[in-house]
Scaffold this motif. Sequence first.
Motif, PDB file in Angstrom:
ATOM      1  N   ILE A  35       0.885  -1.218   0.315  1.00 50.37           N
ATOM      2  CA  ILE A  35       0.119  -0.101  -0.370  1.00 50.37           C
ATOM      3  C   ILE A  35       0.987   1.363   0.089  1.00 50.37           C
ATOM      4  CG2 ILE A  35      -1.566   1.716   1.578  1.00 50.37           C
ATOM      5  CD1 ILE A  35      -2.654  -0.970   2.314  1.00 50.37           C
ATOM      6  N   ASP A  36       1.089   1.920  -0.875  1.00 49.28           N
ATOM      7  CA  ASP A  36       1.627   3.274  -1.417  1.00 49.28           C
ATOM      8  C   ASP A  36       0.520   4.561  -0.649  1.00 49.28           C
ATOM      9  OD1 ASP A  36       3.558   5.192  -1.918  1.00 49.28           O
ATOM     10  OD2 ASP A  36       3.677   5.033  -3.831  1.00 49.28           O
ATOM     11  N   ILE A  37       1.149   4.575   0.216  1.00 46.14           N
ATOM     12  CA  ILE A  37       0.075   6.119   0.428  1.00 46.14           C
ATOM     13  C   ILE A  37       0.620   7.648   0.224  1.00 46.14           C
ATOM     14  CG2 ILE A  37      -1.033   7.046   2.543  1.00 46.14           C
ATOM     15  CD1 ILE A  37      -1.017   5.131   4.406  1.00 46.14           C
ATOM     16  N   LYS A  38      -0.333   7.770  -0.983  1.00 48.49           N
ATOM     17  CA  LYS A  38      -0.274   9.765  -0.737  1.00 48.49           C
ATOM     18  C   LYS A  38      -1.008  10.598  -0.192  1.00 48.49           C
ATOM     19  CE  LYS A  38       2.944   7.704  -4.528  1.00 48.49           C
ATOM     20  NZ  LYS A  38       4.256   7.933  -4.261  1.00 48.49           N
ATOM     21  N   GLU A  39       0.097  11.043   0.587  1.00 43.14           N
ATOM     22  CA  GLU A  39      -0.672  12.420   1.159  1.00 43.14           C
ATOM     23  C   GLU A  39      -0.475  13.827   1.044  1.00 43.14           C
ATOM     24  OE1 GLU A  39       0.156  10.936   5.825  1.00 43.14           O
ATOM     25  OE2 GLU A  39       1.465  10.819   4.839  1.00 43.14           O
ATOM     26  N   ASN A  40      -1.429  15.193   1.054  1.00 41.66           N
ATOM     27  CA  ASN A  40      -2.036  16.307   0.420  1.00 41.66           C
ATOM     28  C   ASN A  40      -1.350  16.512  -1.058  1.00 41.66           C
ATOM     29  OD1 ASN A  40      -1.744  17.625   2.469  1.00 41.66           O
ATOM     30  ND2 ASN A  40       0.427  17.094   3.340  1.00 41.66           N
ATOM     31  N   TYR A  41      -1.905  15.119  -2.287  1.00 37.36           N
ATOM     32  CA  TYR A  41      -2.929  14.925  -2.611  1.00 37.36           C
ATOM     33  C   TYR A  41      -3.528  15.517  -3.528  1.00 37.36           C
ATOM     34  CZ  TYR A  41       2.196  12.857  -4.524  1.00 37.36           C
ATOM     35  OH  TYR A  41       3.596  12.316  -5.014  1.00 37.36           O
ATOM     36  N   LYS A  42      -3.444  16.721  -4.600  1.00 33.87           N
ATOM     37  CA  LYS A  42      -5.181  16.493  -5.391  1.00 33.87           C
ATOM     38  C   LYS A  42      -5.336  16.665  -6.825  1.00 33.87           C
ATOM     39  CE  LYS A  42      -8.464  20.936  -5.312  1.00 33.87           C
ATOM     40  NZ  LYS A  42      -8.965  21.836  -4.376  1.00 33.87           N
ATOM     41  N   ALA A  43      -6.567  15.503  -7.186  1.00 33.50           N
ATOM     42  CA  ALA A  43      -6.056  14.886  -8.758  1.00 33.50           C
ATOM     43  C   ALA A  43      -7.017  16.254  -9.316  1.00 33.50           C
ATOM     44  CB  ALA A  43      -7.798  13.792  -8.824  1.00 33.50           C
ATOM     45  N   ILE A  44      -6.107  17.505 -10.125  1.00 34.21           N
ATOM     46  CA  ILE A  44      -6.436  18.151 -11.752  1.00 34.21           C
ATOM     47  C   ILE A  44      -7.038  17.579 -12.714  1.00 34.21           C
ATOM     48  CG2 ILE A  44      -5.179  19.882  -9.807  1.00 34.21           C
ATOM     49  CD1 ILE A  44      -3.206  19.533 -12.180  1.00 34.21           C
ATOM     50  N   TRP A  45      -6.705  15.952 -13.261  1.00 33.92           N
ATOM     51  CA  TRP A  45      -7.329  15.619 -14.235  1.00 33.92           C
ATOM     52  C   TRP A  45      -7.161  14.083 -14.384  1.00 33.92           C
ATOM     53  CZ3 TRP A  45      -4.541  12.249 -17.679  1.00 33.92           C
ATOM     54  CH2 TRP A  45      -5.023  12.022 -19.141  1.00 33.92           C
ATOM     55  N   ILE A  46      -8.293  13.346 -15.235  1.00 36.20           N
ATOM     56  CA  ILE A  46      -8.430  11.961 -14.595  1.00 36.20           C
ATOM     57  C   ILE A  46      -8.295  11.524 -16.837  1.00 36.20           C
ATOM     58  CG2 ILE A  46     -10.773  11.883 -14.617  1.00 36.20           C
ATOM     59  CD1 ILE A  46     -10.538   9.584 -12.855  1.00 36.20           C
ATOM     60  N   GLU A  47      -7.779  10.504 -16.713  1.00 35.99           N
ATOM     61  CA  GLU A  47      -8.506  10.003 -18.493  1.00 35.99           C
ATOM     62  C   GLU A  47      -9.037   8.402 -17.249  1.00 35.99           C
ATOM     63  OE1 GLU A  47      -6.774   9.299 -22.629  1.00 35.99           O
ATOM     64  OE2 GLU A  47      -5.140   8.979 -21.047  1.00 35.99           O
ATOM     65  N   ASN A  48      -9.966   8.232 -17.378  1.00 35.33           N
ATOM     66  CA  ASN A  48     -10.079   6.685 -18.115  1.00 35.33           C
ATOM     67  C   ASN A  48     -10.918   6.070 -18.528  1.00 35.33           C
ATOM     68  OD1 ASN A  48     -12.131   4.962 -16.502  1.00 35.33           O
ATOM     69  ND2 ASN A  48     -13.734   5.234 -16.401  1.00 35.33           N
ATOM     70  N   LYS A  49     -10.371   5.090 -18.859  1.00 32.90           N
ATOM     71  CA  LYS A  49     -10.561   4.149 -20.639  1.00 32.90           C
ATOM     72  C   LYS A  49      -9.991   2.601 -20.185  1.00 32.90           C
ATOM     73  CE  LYS A  49      -7.939   6.831 -23.585  1.00 32.90           C
ATOM     74  NZ  LYS A  49      -6.772   6.999 -24.334  1.00 32.90           N
ATOM     75  N   LEU A  50     -10.737   1.337 -20.632  1.00 34.61           N
ATOM     76  CA  LEU A  50     -10.869   0.704 -20.797  1.00 34.61           C
ATOM     77  C   LEU A  50      -9.898   0.002 -20.258  1.00 34.61           C
ATOM     78  CD1 LEU A  50     -13.686  -0.429 -23.188  1.00 34.61           C
ATOM     79  CD2 LEU A  50     -14.093   0.004 -21.246  1.00 34.61           C
ATOM     80  N   ASN A  51      -8.884   0.603 -20.753  1.00 33.25           N
ATOM     81  CA  ASN A  51      -7.503  -0.512 -20.641  1.00 33.25           C
ATOM     82  C   ASN A  51      -7.099   0.206 -19.063  1.00 33.25           C
ATOM     83  OD1 ASN A  51      -6.402   2.280 -21.419  1.00 33.25           O
ATOM     84  ND2 ASN A  51      -5.148   0.931 -23.094  1.00 33.25           N
ATOM     85  N   GLY A  52      -7.877   0.802 -19.104  1.00 36.35           N
ATOM     86  CA  GLY A  52      -6.756   1.486 -17.373  1.00 36.35           C
ATOM     87  C   GLY A  52      -7.073   2.964 -17.237  1.00 36.35           C
ATOM     88  N   VAL A  53      -6.318   4.072 -15.741  1.00 38.38           N
ATOM     89  CA  VAL A  53      -7.171   5.348 -15.572  1.00 38.38           C
ATOM     90  C   VAL A  53      -5.293   5.698 -15.526  1.00 38.38           C
ATOM     91  CG1 VAL A  53      -8.526   6.474 -13.948  1.00 38.38           C
ATOM     92  CG2 VAL A  53      -9.320   4.059 -15.028  1.00 38.38           C
ATOM     93  N   SER A  54      -5.449   7.252 -16.297  1.00 39.92           N
ATOM     94  CA  SER A  54      -4.760   8.172 -15.562  1.00 39.92           C
ATOM     95  C   SER A  54      -4.943   9.337 -15.098  1.00 39.92           C
ATOM     96  CB  SER A  54      -3.773   8.254 -16.945  1.00 39.92           C
ATOM     97  OG  SER A  54      -3.456   7.264 -17.364  1.00 39.92           O
ATOM     98  N   LEU A  55      -4.307   9.692 -13.882  1.00 41.95           N
ATOM     99  CA  LEU A  55      -4.872  10.553 -13.070  1.00 41.95           C
ATOM    100  C   LEU A  55      -3.117  11.700 -12.735  1.00 41.95           C
ATOM    101  CD1 LEU A  55      -5.946   8.626 -10.849  1.00 41.95           C
ATOM    102  CD2 LEU A  55      -6.995  10.282 -10.384  1.00 41.95           C
ATOM    103  N   LYS A  56      -3.225  12.951 -12.999  1.00 40.50           N
ATOM    104  CA  LYS A  56      -2.744  13.839 -13.111  1.00 40.50           C
ATOM    105  C   LYS A  56      -2.611  14.359 -11.772  1.00 40.50           C
ATOM    106  CE  LYS A  56      -1.249  14.526 -17.397  1.00 40.50           C
ATOM    107  NZ  LYS A  56      -1.447  15.620 -18.691  1.00 40.50           N
ATOM    108  N   PHE A  57      -2.014  15.133 -10.639  1.00 45.71           N
ATOM    109  CA  PHE A  57      -2.577  16.216  -9.183  1.00 45.71           C
ATOM    110  C   PHE A  57      -1.648  17.117  -9.424  1.00 45.71           C
ATOM    111  CE2 PHE A  57      -2.495  11.138  -9.073  1.00 45.71           C
ATOM    112  CZ  PHE A  57      -3.318  11.114  -8.063  1.00 45.71           C
ATOM    113  N   ALA A  58      -1.796  18.399  -8.747  1.00 50.98           N
ATOM    114  CA  ALA A  58      -1.731  19.798  -8.616  1.00 50.98           C
ATOM    115  C   ALA A  58      -0.499  19.646  -8.358  1.00 50.98           C
ATOM    116  CB  ALA A  58      -2.570  20.488  -7.184  1.00 50.98           C
ATOM    117  N   ASN A  59       0.714  18.361  -8.009  1.00 47.22           N
ATOM    118  CA  ASN A  59       1.909  18.962  -7.325  1.00 47.22           C
ATOM    119  C   ASN A  59       2.471  18.626  -8.708  1.00 47.22           C
ATOM    120  OD1 ASN A  59       2.264  16.162  -7.302  1.00 47.22           O
ATOM    121  ND2 ASN A  59       2.656  15.505  -5.340  1.00 47.22           N
ATOM    122  N   GLY A  60       2.037  17.966  -9.891  1.00 44.47           N
ATOM    123  CA  GLY A  60       2.805  17.527 -10.808  1.00 44.47           C
ATOM    124  C   GLY A  60       2.794  15.696 -11.278  1.00 44.47           C
TER     125      GLY A  60
END
Length: 391
Positions: free
Chosen positions: A124-149
């Motif tokens: 379990i990798d815990i990411k704290e103080n992360y805020k999503a600013i973009w998401i791409e939801n496709k059938l082969n996976g999901v990608s997210l970008k965060f405010a910290n880059g």
Amino acid sequence: MSYDFIIYGSGISGKIAAIALAKSGFQICLISENIIDLEKSETNLVTFLSIGSLGYLSTLFSNNQKLIKYEEIKKIKCQLNSIDGRKKQFISFDNQNNQYLGKVIENATLDLLLNSELRAYKNIDIKENYKAIWIENKLNGVSLKFANGDKLVSKLFILSSSKNQVLLNSLKINFIQQDFFQHALSVTVKGILKNKNCAFQYFTHDGPLAILPYLANEASIVWSIKSNSELLKKNESEINDEIISRITNKIDNPEITSIEKHKLNFNFAKKLTDNNTVLLGNIAHNIHPIAGQGLNLSIKDIALFTKTVSKFKKIGYEFYDQNLLKKFDSERKLDNAAYSFGTFTLEGILSSKNKYINLLARNGLWLTERSRTLKNIFIKSATGKDFFKTF
């Protein structure tokens, strides 16, 4: 970085999902917009965990000692008055074979236990103080970008928070939302409990009031009050006196140590999946507290989801297969809808000031009280007795 699952939201449901999936061998990334250890609940809120939910959680936790101190709820007793207050109707529920129904647990304790377990899992990798600013939801996976880059990808994405508008706007899921026009008073009271193993529920015309014992000399009072009630216009001392007057027949020498007010809203997702995104927790179904089933529904969702993805992976299928997700959604739809809309309707009926509806409700309780078969059906469903047999 790439994971099997990214879970966005570090509330109780999100944490349980992370632990359950990690225990099954998946690589998990748990995203929190805050610092998890600082999120420990300072509220006085409590949660009723059914015996089925407690049994399931015991398979996930390495140490359950913190839950042992809480009293076993062996009976739930409800009271509905007539409009004129002269005639009362009672109904009670208990488990057969001397089994208890569940326990009332402080959210703060549950949070601490979950945080301790999370830190113990290397997958379990815990990411704290992360805020999503973009998401791409496709059938082969999901990608997210965060405010910290940072950018993270996963096979499946679990959304367990309704706080991020970017993620909510990305969903092709319709929600049924309704304002209950109620506020819940959450009250901690100390005193001599006349029956520490029995939870009580009074259906008042201001809304249902529940007395939930959890320690030998401590209980939680949850009173769901209509927003236009004159009671909410009173000062704290007057509200305290009103609450005390309602509970002195159940608690001797009561002393209120804390009181909080929370807005109540209804939320129900018409489906739990969208491409490779899955909804778990209150974002999927935020229901009225009248039946104490909110978190229990989420634990059922998590248990079935974990079991299903693990089974598909074991037999060689991709665990993000769309047939798997449809199967999961289909199997949980009826139970979630029944409790979500059932509690919504039940609260309105039992708190009605209409004398005909009141009479109908009291007659319904009278008939149910005399039918062990009907009560056993309710008990099996509410405790998860049959559901958790295969977990």
